[in-house]
Design a protein around this motif. Structure first.
Motif, mmCIF file in Angstrom:
data_model
loop_
_atom_site.group_PDB
_atom_site.id
_atom_site.type_symbol
_atom_site.label_atom_id
_atom_site.label_comp_id
_atom_site.label_asym_id
_atom_site.label_seq_id
_atom_site.Cartn_x
_atom_site.Cartn_y
_atom_site.Cartn_z
ATOM 1 N N SER A 45 12.750 -6.777 -11.207
ATOM 2 C CA SER A 45 13.218 -6.636 -9.831
ATOM 3 C C SER A 45 12.272 -5.773 -9.011
ATOM 4 C CB SER A 45 14.623 -6.016 -9.820
ATOM 5 O OG SER A 45 15.536 -6.836 -10.503
ATOM 6 N N PHE A 46 11.827 -4.673 -9.601
ATOM 7 C CA PHE A 46 10.925 -3.766 -8.883
ATOM 8 C C PHE A 46 9.595 -4.456 -8.562
ATOM 9 C CE2 PHE A 46 7.453 -0.634 -9.051
ATOM 10 C CZ PHE A 46 7.806 0.150 -7.956
ATOM 11 N N VAL A 47 9.011 -5.122 -9.564
ATOM 12 C CA VAL A 47 7.729 -5.802 -9.354
ATOM 13 C C VAL A 47 7.874 -6.899 -8.306
ATOM 14 C CG1 VAL A 47 5.965 -7.258 -10.429
ATOM 15 C CG2 VAL A 47 6.846 -5.263 -11.648
ATOM 16 N N SER A 48 8.969 -7.657 -8.377
ATOM 17 C CA SER A 48 9.212 -8.733 -7.406
ATOM 18 C C SER A 48 9.317 -8.183 -5.997
ATOM 19 C CB SER A 48 10.496 -9.488 -7.754
ATOM 20 O OG SER A 48 10.419 -10.054 -9.037
ATOM 21 N N LEU A 49 10.044 -7.073 -5.853
ATOM 22 C CA LEU A 49 10.207 -6.461 -4.536
ATOM 23 C C LEU A 49 8.868 -5.993 -3.979
ATOM 24 C CD1 LEU A 49 12.211 -5.580 -2.343
ATOM 25 C CD2 LEU A 49 12.446 -3.392 -3.554
ATOM 26 N N VAL A 50 8.039 -5.406 -4.843
ATOM 27 C CA VAL A 50 6.719 -4.941 -4.410
ATOM 28 C C VAL A 50 5.851 -6.119 -3.968
ATOM 29 C CG1 VAL A 50 4.553 -3.894 -5.188
ATOM 30 C CG2 VAL A 50 6.735 -2.841 -5.799
ATOM 31 N N VAL A 51 5.843 -7.191 -4.770
ATOM 32 C CA VAL A 51 5.020 -8.368 -4.450
ATOM 33 C C VAL A 51 5.454 -8.988 -3.125
ATOM 34 C CG1 VAL A 51 4.480 -10.734 -5.144
ATOM 35 C CG2 VAL A 51 4.420 -8.899 -6.834
ATOM 36 N N LEU A 52 6.763 -9.185 -2.951
ATOM 37 C CA LEU A 52 7.260 -9.808 -1.720
ATOM 38 C C LEU A 52 7.042 -8.903 -0.510
ATOM 39 C CD1 LEU A 52 10.566 -11.460 -3.012
ATOM 40 C CD2 LEU A 52 8.348 -12.536 -2.575
ATOM 41 N N THR A 53 7.134 -7.593 -0.729
ATOM 42 C CA THR A 53 6.870 -6.657 0.365
ATOM 43 C C THR A 53 5.410 -6.719 0.801
ATOM 44 O OG1 THR A 53 8.604 -5.151 -0.397
ATOM 45 C CG2 THR A 53 6.932 -4.234 1.069
ATOM 46 N N ILE A 54 4.513 -6.818 -0.169
ATOM 47 C CA ILE A 54 3.086 -6.931 0.145
ATOM 48 C C ILE A 54 2.817 -8.200 0.936
ATOM 49 C CG2 ILE A 54 0.795 -7.306 -0.872
ATOM 50 C CD1 ILE A 54 1.611 -5.392 -3.115
ATOM 51 N N PHE A 55 3.446 -9.304 0.515
ATOM 52 C CA PHE A 55 3.260 -10.561 1.239
ATOM 53 C C PHE A 55 3.882 -10.494 2.628
ATOM 54 C CE2 PHE A 55 1.565 -12.477 -2.478
ATOM 55 C CZ PHE A 55 0.929 -13.630 -2.058
ATOM 56 N N TRP A 56 4.993 -9.787 2.753
ATOM 57 C CA TRP A 56 5.625 -9.608 4.062
ATOM 58 C C TRP A 56 4.716 -8.803 4.995
ATOM 59 C CZ3 TRP A 56 7.827 -5.111 6.438
ATOM 60 C CH2 TRP A 56 8.603 -5.381 7.571
ATOM 61 N N LEU A 57 4.049 -7.812 4.434
ATOM 62 C CA LEU A 57 3.194 -6.946 5.247
ATOM 63 C C LEU A 57 1.794 -7.535 5.462
ATOM 64 C CD1 LEU A 57 4.038 -3.448 3.716
ATOM 65 C CD2 LEU A 57 4.618 -4.232 6.019
ATOM 66 N N PHE A 58 1.175 -8.005 4.372
ATOM 67 C CA PHE A 58 -0.244 -8.357 4.433
ATOM 68 C C PHE A 58 -0.572 -9.771 3.952
ATOM 69 C CE2 PHE A 58 0.174 -3.837 3.053
ATOM 70 C CZ PHE A 58 -0.165 -3.246 4.267
ATOM 71 N N GLY A 59 0.451 -10.601 3.702
ATOM 72 C CA GLY A 59 0.241 -11.895 3.079
ATOM 73 C C GLY A 59 -0.801 -12.772 3.736
ATOM 74 N N ALA A 61 -3.163 -12.016 5.806
ATOM 75 C CA ALA A 61 -4.504 -11.429 5.763
ATOM 76 C C ALA A 61 -5.137 -11.575 4.386
ATOM 77 C CB ALA A 61 -4.428 -9.943 6.145
ATOM 78 N N ILE A 62 -4.315 -11.397 3.318
ATOM 79 C CA ILE A 62 -4.830 -11.504 1.948
ATOM 80 C C ILE A 62 -5.295 -12.922 1.644
ATOM 81 C CG2 ILE A 62 -4.206 -11.404 -0.499
ATOM 82 C CD1 ILE A 62 -2.312 -9.091 0.210
ATOM 83 N N LEU A 63 -4.447 -13.897 1.969
ATOM 84 C CA LEU A 63 -4.787 -15.288 1.689
ATOM 85 C C LEU A 63 -6.006 -15.739 2.491
ATOM 86 C CD1 LEU A 63 -1.279 -17.014 1.457
ATOM 87 C CD2 LEU A 63 -2.747 -16.191 -0.388
ATOM 88 N N ASP A 64 -6.053 -15.339 3.746
ATOM 89 C CA ASP A 64 -7.189 -15.707 4.585
ATOM 90 C C ASP A 64 -8.477 -15.077 4.061
ATOM 91 O OD1 ASP A 64 -5.575 -17.208 6.199
ATOM 92 O OD2 ASP A 64 -5.337 -15.666 7.745
ATOM 93 N N ALA A 65 -8.388 -13.820 3.646
ATOM 94 C CA ALA A 65 -9.579 -13.115 3.158
ATOM 95 C C ALA A 65 -10.129 -13.749 1.888
ATOM 96 C CB ALA A 65 -9.242 -11.647 2.908
ATOM 97 N N MET A 66 -9.227 -14.254 1.029
ATOM 98 C CA MET A 66 -9.657 -14.844 -0.237
ATOM 99 C C MET A 66 -9.756 -16.365 -0.162
ATOM 100 S SD MET A 66 -7.497 -12.516 -2.966
ATOM 101 C CE MET A 66 -8.476 -13.118 -4.343
ATOM 102 N N ASN A 67 -9.459 -16.914 1.006
ATOM 103 C CA ASN A 67 -9.535 -18.367 1.211
ATOM 104 C C ASN A 67 -8.678 -19.131 0.195
ATOM 105 O OD1 ASN A 67 -10.408 -20.647 2.617
ATOM 106 N ND2 ASN A 67 -12.140 -20.987 1.235
ATOM 107 N N ILE A 68 -7.443 -18.627 0.016
ATOM 108 C CA ILE A 68 -6.494 -19.231 -0.924
ATOM 109 C C ILE A 68 -5.303 -19.776 -0.144
ATOM 110 C CG2 ILE A 68 -4.927 -18.801 -2.857
ATOM 111 C CD1 ILE A 68 -6.790 -16.558 -3.722
ATOM 112 N N SER A 132 8.450 -15.038 2.672
ATOM 113 C CA SER A 132 8.124 -13.682 3.130
ATOM 114 C C SER A 132 7.121 -13.725 4.273
ATOM 115 C CB SER A 132 7.559 -12.851 1.968
ATOM 116 O OG SER A 132 8.515 -12.678 0.958
ATOM 117 N N LEU A 133 6.163 -14.640 4.171
ATOM 118 C CA LEU A 133 5.186 -14.805 5.243
ATOM 119 C C LEU A 133 5.852 -15.342 6.508
ATOM 120 C CD1 LEU A 133 2.175 -16.403 3.323
ATOM 121 C CD2 LEU A 133 2.413 -14.042 4.054
ATOM 122 N N LEU A 134 6.777 -16.283 6.328
ATOM 123 C CA LEU A 134 7.414 -16.924 7.471
ATOM 124 C C LEU A 134 8.297 -15.964 8.268
ATOM 125 C CD1 LEU A 134 8.461 -20.378 5.954
ATOM 126 C CD2 LEU A 134 6.704 -19.971 7.679
#
Length: 209
Positions: A45-59, A61-68, A132-134
């Protein structure tokens, strides 16, 4: 604002689908004791919350930067889930888990189960990441506006935690035969879900739909 909150919560609930975690979690944690099961679902639960929070905040930008693309997440996540589903149906995971339990399960094994496949991709999967991105915005008019946007993630991850806790309670009341049957059935369903991930990812990547 309330309508947006309800809509975002429903979207996140559908993306994560916490109810489906109940039988899957029971199958994945078969052979672990109560303390280890608790450690798994709290860590997941903790790891999932951290991952989704990161995507909510920076998703974005991260995908664009890595072209994924998100479709790439669907394809690789689906392929990994196919392996897990195969192991669930043919009891390879149960045999390995029991052998590990007999020789004492260490912290690294608990971390491994919690992070993959529980956190990623079963809880914080491609759909949840995309959602999360949406529901995120470039900027917020107020702190309350930002909280309303983020709260659906927190609520649904909490529901997922409750679902995994409930799974642990139910599995202790059921016999090994019932657990085996449930594990095989949901292994098949998990495999079907994995195939859908792969098909959607490929179809969107090559504009086949």
């Amino acid at each position: 604002m309330f309508d947006t909150f309800v809509e975002s919560t429903l979207l996140m609930f559908v993306a994560i689908d916490p109810i489906s975690l109940i039988p899957i979690f029971a199958g994945l944690t078969a052979g672990l004791n109560k303390h280890q099961v608790k450690s798994v679902y709290l860590r997941a639960s903790f790891v999932s919350l951290v991952v989704l929070t990161i995507f909510w905040l920076f998703g974005n930008a991260i995908l664009d930067a890595m072209n994924i693309s998100m479709d790439s997440f669907k394809i690789i996540g689906g392929l990994f889930l196919i392996v897990i589903a195969f192991q669930m149906v043919f009891e390879q995971r149960q045999i390995r888990r029991q052998n590990t339990a007999d020789t004492a399960i260490d912290d690294e094994t608990i971390k491994s189960i919690a992070i993959f496949p529980l956190s990623i991709p079963l809880i914080a999967g491609p759909g949840a990441m995309a959602t999360s991105l949406l529901i995120s915005k470039e900027s917020y008019a107020s702190a309350l506006d930002g909280l309303v946007s983020y709260l659906p993630i927190l609520i649904v991850v909490f529901i997922a935690t409750i679902a995994m806790w409930l799974s642990a309670k139910l599995s202790s009341k059921l016999g090994p035969t019932i657990i085996t049957v449930v594990q095989k059935i949901f292994g098949l369903l998990l495999g079907a879900l994995a195939i859908e991930f792969v098909i959607d990812g490929i179809a969107n990547s090559f504009n086949l739909l």
